[in-house]
Design a protein around this motif. Structure first.
Motif, PDB file in Angstrom:
ATOM      1  N   MET A 149      -4.897  -6.334  -3.564  1.00 49.09           N
ATOM      2  CA  MET A 149      -6.042  -5.474  -3.856  1.00 49.09           C
ATOM      3  C   MET A 149      -5.582  -4.059  -4.152  1.00 49.09           C
ATOM      4  O   MET A 149      -6.139  -3.381  -5.016  1.00 49.09           O
ATOM      5  CB  MET A 149      -7.042  -5.493  -2.703  1.00 49.09           C
ATOM      6  N   THR A 150      -4.519  -3.617  -3.486  1.00 51.10           N
ATOM      7  CA  THR A 150      -3.980  -2.284  -3.781  1.00 51.10           C
ATOM      8  C   THR A 150      -3.557  -2.228  -5.247  1.00 51.10           C
ATOM      9  O   THR A 150      -3.906  -1.301  -5.976  1.00 51.10           O
ATOM     10  CB  THR A 150      -2.781  -1.986  -2.862  1.00 51.10           C
ATOM     11  N   GLY A 172      -3.188  -9.421   2.557  1.00 54.59           N
ATOM     12  CA  GLY A 172      -1.900  -9.078   3.141  1.00 54.59           C
ATOM     13  C   GLY A 172      -0.716  -9.133   2.188  1.00 54.59           C
ATOM     14  O   GLY A 172       0.421  -9.161   2.616  1.00 54.59           O
TER      15      GLY A 172
HETATM   16  C1  LIG Z   1     -10.478  -5.203   1.958  1.00 55.08           C
HETATM   17  C2  LIG Z   1      -9.511  -6.250   1.502  1.00 55.08           C
HETATM   18  C3  LIG Z   1      -9.612  -6.424   0.017  1.00 55.08           C
HETATM   19  C4  LIG Z   1      -8.107  -5.810   1.871  1.00 55.08           C
HETATM   20  O1  LIG Z   1      -7.208  -6.840   1.533  1.00 55.08           O
HETATM   21  P1  LIG Z   1      -5.680  -6.600   1.850  1.00 55.08           P
HETATM   22  O2  LIG Z   1      -4.985  -7.857   1.559  1.00 55.08           O
HETATM   23  O3  LIG Z   1      -5.501  -5.984   3.197  1.00 55.08           O
HETATM   24  O4  LIG Z   1      -5.284  -5.469   0.832  1.00 55.08           O
HETATM   25  P2  LIG Z   1      -4.080  -5.514  -0.133  1.00 55.08           P
HETATM   26  O5  LIG Z   1      -4.270  -6.683  -1.019  1.00 55.08           O
HETATM   27  O6  LIG Z   1      -3.955  -4.240  -0.812  1.00 55.08           O
HETATM   28  O7  LIG Z   1      -2.867  -5.770   0.811  1.00 55.08           O
HETATM   29  C5  LIG Z   1      -2.451  -4.770   1.727  1.00 55.08           C
HETATM   30  C6  LIG Z   1      -1.709  -5.484   2.816  1.00 55.08           C
HETATM   31  O8  LIG Z   1      -0.661  -6.210   2.204  1.00 55.08           O
HETATM   32  C7  LIG Z   1       0.583  -5.773   2.726  1.00 55.08           C
HETATM   33  N1  LIG Z   1       1.501  -5.793   1.594  1.00 55.08           N
HETATM   34  C8  LIG Z   1       2.441  -6.684   1.392  1.00 55.08           C
HETATM   35  N2  LIG Z   1       3.046  -6.460   0.259  1.00 55.08           N
HETATM   36  C9  LIG Z   1       2.480  -5.396  -0.279  1.00 55.08           C
HETATM   37  C10 LIG Z   1       2.666  -4.669  -1.479  1.00 55.08           C
HETATM   38  N3  LIG Z   1       3.607  -5.002  -2.360  1.00 55.08           N
HETATM   39  N4  LIG Z   1       1.838  -3.645  -1.743  1.00 55.08           N
HETATM   40  C11 LIG Z   1       0.884  -3.283  -0.850  1.00 55.08           C
HETATM   41  N5  LIG Z   1       0.656  -3.935   0.308  1.00 55.08           N
HETATM   42  C12 LIG Z   1       1.455  -4.973   0.579  1.00 55.08           C
HETATM   43  C13 LIG Z   1       0.325  -4.416   3.289  1.00 55.08           C
HETATM   44  O9  LIG Z   1       1.201  -4.121   4.315  1.00 55.08           O
HETATM   45  C14 LIG Z   1      -1.078  -4.594   3.800  1.00 55.08           C
HETATM   46  O10 LIG Z   1      -1.048  -5.348   4.964  1.00 55.08           O
HETATM   47  P3  LIG Z   1      -1.699  -4.743   6.276  1.00 55.08           P
HETATM   48  O11 LIG Z   1      -3.105  -4.457   5.956  1.00 55.08           O
HETATM   49  O12 LIG Z   1      -1.513  -5.828   7.254  1.00 55.08           O
HETATM   50  O13 LIG Z   1      -0.947  -3.469   6.523  1.00 55.08           O
HETATM   51  C15 LIG Z   1      -9.813  -7.623   2.142  1.00 55.08           C
HETATM   52  O14 LIG Z   1      -9.574  -7.485   3.500  1.00 55.08           O
HETATM   53  C16 LIG Z   1     -11.262  -8.041   1.942  1.00 55.08           C
HETATM   54  O15 LIG Z   1     -11.606  -8.562   0.901  1.00 55.08           O
HETATM   55  N6  LIG Z   1     -12.121  -7.863   2.971  1.00 55.08           N
HETATM   56  C17 LIG Z   1     -13.494  -8.337   2.933  1.00 55.08           C
HETATM   57  C18 LIG Z   1     -14.353  -7.596   1.967  1.00 55.08           C
HETATM   58  C19 LIG Z   1     -14.242  -6.107   2.163  1.00 55.08           C
HETATM   59  O16 LIG Z   1     -14.084  -5.598   3.240  1.00 55.08           O
HETATM   60  N7  LIG Z   1     -14.356  -5.388   1.033  1.00 55.08           N
HETATM   61  C20 LIG Z   1     -14.304  -3.959   1.036  1.00 55.08           C
HETATM   62  C21 LIG Z   1     -15.587  -3.355   1.472  1.00 55.08           C
HETATM   63  S1  LIG Z   1     -15.465  -1.601   1.496  1.00 55.08           S
END
Ligand SMILES: CC(C)(COP(=O)(O)OP(=O)(O)OC[C@H]1O[C@@H](n2cnc3c(N)ncnc32)[C@H](O)[C@@H]1OP(=O)(O)O)[C@@H](O)C(=O)NCCC(=O)NCCS
Length: 315
Positions: A234-235, A230
């Motif tokens: 990861m982005t 969040g």
């Molecule tokens: C998939 C996974 C990496 C996503 O993590 P994540 O924290 O949602 O992704 P990000 O790090 O890019 O963060 C994006 C979130 O941060 C928020 N955010 C805050 N500041 C931000 C910024 N500066 N830039 C981008 N996003 C931001 C976004 O709004 C988004 O939140 P939301 O999803 O509630 O809309 C994580 O959920 C995970 O590890 N899951 C388990 C394993 C998995 O599913 N792997 C992928 C298999 S295909």
């Protein structure tokens, strides 16, 4: 009917008649190669055959022998420095040549004057990516195994929601094997797997599933500890790897596959300008059920047209 040359079977050098003992002194005595028996049908021609793990070097007798001064085999060496010292102690002249990136090399002449190149790939520095003042990506080494296992284990239930490999990680030894496989992948120019670090703490992983150099294609996979989600981490990490794949490796196409139910993961390729191409039905088994996988892809031209530079400021 297609054919495909897929490697080198052996190298043949020439030698003068009756010099097998001299050949053995050099190729076995100094270079440490193992002599193998020539097939019965060829034995009476003289000459000597040598082998090591991935090398077959044959010396064949030539009546009016003349040394090969230009054409030469390049033999891969572990610890070229030690071999060079041994050759020098044995009075063998060492020639150096124009330095080449990624390898150390010398040239010597065998006792018959044939040119031999001795080559050792130089370890490549492990790439590292600074994401922001507290976060970076780096390629893990064996000393990270315990901590990597702890992070995976602490997030096991949450990661099992979308990742199939958790049962294979039962202890630090499994994480060490994962790390070693990643280092081999890097050494073989097949991309790499990095750990995501908050200061010095490992909080996740992101990496390439190999590289198809012919089609300039690669794909990315990732996971993050539940408590670090969040924040766009990861982005930002994906963006760093995309940049590296397009600039350092000249890739043309990068793919990410996510389960249809995994919104958090889908949001990453969508945020980064990937195109949602298709859905593969029941493409992945997750413990007790199949999931459909969405294929996202980003092309080099999308990226050069600014597709990846999404609205969020850097993390
Ligand atoms: C998939 C996974 C990496 C996503 O993590 P994540 O924290 O949602 O992704 P990000 O790090 O890019 O963060 C994006 C979130 O941060 C928020 N955010 C805050 N500041 C931000 C910024 N500066 N830039 C981008 N996003 C931001 C976004 O709004 C988004 O939140 P939301 O999803 O509630 O809309 C994580 O959920 C995970 O590890 N899951 C388990 C394993 C998995 O599913 N792997 C992928 C298999 S295909």
């Amino acid at each position: 009917m297609t054919f495909h040359i897929h490697g080198l079977d052996h190298v043949q050098l020439a030698m003068p008649p009756g010099q097998e003992a001299t050949a053995r002194e050099f190729y076995s005595g100094l270079l440490g190669l193992t002599e193998i028996a020539k097939p019965e049908s060829l034995a009476q021609r003289g000459g000597v055959w040598f082998e090591s793990i991935a090398l077959k070097l044959h010396l064949g007798v030539e009546g009016d022998f003349r040394p090969a001064l230009k054409a030469h085999p390049a033999l891969l060496v572990n610890n070229l420095r030690a071999l060079t010292m041994r050759l020098q102690q044995a009075g063998v002249a060492i020639q150096t040549d124009t330095p080449l990136a990624g390898i150390d090399r010398i040239h010597v002449a065998d006792p018959f004057g044939n040119r031999i190149e001795l080559v050792e790939p130089t370890p490549q520095p492990l790439p590292e990516f600074r994401i922001n003042d507290r976060h970076r990506l780096r390629i893990p080494t064996a000393r990270d195994a315990d901590e990597l296992f702890r992070t995976v284990d602490a997030n096991r239930t949450y990661l099992m929601q979308w990742l199939p490999w958790l049962p294979a990680v039962t202890g630090p030894a499994d994480s060490r094997r994962t790390i070693e496989a990643g280092l081999r992948q890097f050494a073989n120019h097949q991309g790499f797997h990095a750990v995501i670090c908050l200061d010095e703490q490992i909080i996740g992983s992101i990496g390439f599933h190999g590289i198809d150099w012919n089609n300039r294609f690669t794909s990315i996979g990732y996971w993050l500890a539940e408590s670090d989600q969040g924040r766009g981490l990861m982005t930002a990490s994906c963006r760093a790897l995309i940049e590296h794949a397009f600039t350092a490796w000249n890739m043309n196409r990068i793919a990410i596959r996510c389960a249809t139910g995994n919104r958090h993961s889908q949001a990453i390729p969508e945020r980064l300008g990937f195109t949602r191409e298709d859905v593969q039905r029941e493409a992945e088994w997750l413990y007790d059920h199949f999931v459909d996988l969405i294929n996202y892809a980003l092309l080099r031209r999308d990226w050069t047209n600014g597709a990846t530079r999404e609205s969020h400021s850097s993390v």
